[in-house]
Design a protein around this motif. Sequence first.
Motif, PDB file in Angstrom:
ATOM      1  N   SER A  53       0.807  -1.225   0.000  1.00 19.17           N
ATOM      2  CA  SER A  53       0.000   0.000   0.000  1.00 19.17           C
ATOM      3  C   SER A  53       0.837   1.270   0.000  1.00 19.17           C
ATOM      4  N   PHE A  54       2.164   1.127   0.065  1.00 25.42           N
ATOM      5  CA  PHE A  54       3.024   2.307   0.070  1.00 25.42           C
ATOM      6  C   PHE A  54       3.070   2.913  -1.333  1.00 25.42           C
ATOM      7  N   PRO A  55       2.866   4.211  -1.478  1.00 25.33           N
ATOM      8  CA  PRO A  55       2.958   4.846  -2.807  1.00 25.33           C
ATOM      9  C   PRO A  55       4.318   4.641  -3.464  1.00 25.33           C
ATOM     10  N   THR A  56       5.376   4.546  -2.650  1.00 21.97           N
ATOM     11  CA  THR A  56       6.726   4.390  -3.199  1.00 21.97           C
ATOM     12  C   THR A  56       7.045   2.947  -3.590  1.00 21.97           C
ATOM     13  N   VAL A  57       6.190   2.012  -3.171  1.00 26.09           N
ATOM     14  CA  VAL A  57       6.409   0.595  -3.505  1.00 26.09           C
ATOM     15  C   VAL A  57       5.229   0.084  -4.327  1.00 26.09           C
ATOM     16  N   GLY A  58       4.105  -0.070  -3.661  1.00 21.47           N
ATOM     17  CA  GLY A  58       2.871  -0.427  -4.350  1.00 21.47           C
ATOM     18  C   GLY A  58       2.820  -1.849  -4.870  1.00 21.47           C
ATOM     19  N   PRO A  59       1.745  -2.188  -5.581  1.00 26.53           N
ATOM     20  CA  PRO A  59       1.585  -3.539  -6.121  1.00 26.53           C
ATOM     21  C   PRO A  59       2.637  -3.867  -7.176  1.00 26.53           C
ATOM     22  N   HIS A  60       3.007  -5.137  -7.245  1.00 24.50           N
ATOM     23  CA  HIS A  60       3.893  -5.630  -8.303  1.00 24.50           C
ATOM     24  C   HIS A  60       2.987  -6.272  -9.351  1.00 24.50           C
ATOM     25  N   PHE A  61       2.813  -5.585 -10.468  1.00 23.02           N
ATOM     26  CA  PHE A  61       1.819  -6.035 -11.439  1.00 23.02           C
ATOM     27  C   PHE A  61       2.230  -7.320 -12.153  1.00 23.02           C
ATOM     28  N   GLY A  62       3.519  -7.600 -12.196  1.00 21.49           N
ATOM     29  CA  GLY A  62       3.967  -8.864 -12.771  1.00 21.49           C
ATOM     30  C   GLY A  62       3.508 -10.048 -11.937  1.00 21.49           C
TER      31      GLY A  62
END
Length: 294
Positions: A53-62
Amino acid sequence: MSLTNNQLNDFVKKEVKKYEGVYVPVKANILERAIIRSVSPKRLHPNPDDEFSFPTVGPHFGIIAKYEAQFRSRGKIKDDPWDESIQVQKIYPDGYMILNGHHRWAAALRTDIKRIPVNIINITHEVDIENMLKLSDHDKRVSLDLDEVIFCDPKKTEAEKPLKFPFNKIYKERIRKGIPSLLHILSRNGYDIWVYSSNYYSYDYISNYFKKYSVRLNGIITGTARKVKGKEEASKRIEKMFKEKYSETLHIDDKVVLRTIKGQKDFDDIPIVDEGDGWAYAVINIIKKLYPEE
């Protein structure tokens, strides 16, 4: 709910904004945890403190795309993405907060899966640790890792006999041979017994399991490996509480017993040597040598 990558990002941001600073962890009772095994993905919420949920990390779409492909071909592939349930904790005002499994949850949303398997866990929070410390009148503690020291693979390590039916169906982890006896001796020597794990276990699950062996645990900390916001600061506060509470700490690892005493820079680092009588017996002998008069 077919979402593009940008739409998923926006959805996660809205969910985080909706619950951050508002949600409160709630203990799920044993009946709820036993009965509820699957829920709609819409009842799950992303954890504001998780790096997902961190804006700097976020979901890994792969990773999400990989799970999506697996979901769409269920029954045709060997690796079932639901071999492991999504781990969640109950929260107020509604639903469940994800502890582990954010990417599978996101993939379920994008493939319109109606229900996903969950494991509801009552994890230990900082306030719980503070309360555990207040309940103790000892000034010594011993710490052991559940997965590395206490639980074992009976095919590789001698284990205690499994519990009788039906408890063997509830508590499936096997306990290393001699652990209950070792913990009894430590308790008699005035030690609070603390166990911890990088994995997620419910506090009451672990506590009740050890009660079956007549062992009372003073502290249980799980999910130590999770990457959450503010973890470093929380760890410092918890460590400060331990230092203020305990004058002596024993940490029992698989190969060594480490003893530290408040105010002393030096520490005892005692190797555990199994001479054929078993690992626990070797540790018990170390304890007896540390306290020959007790």
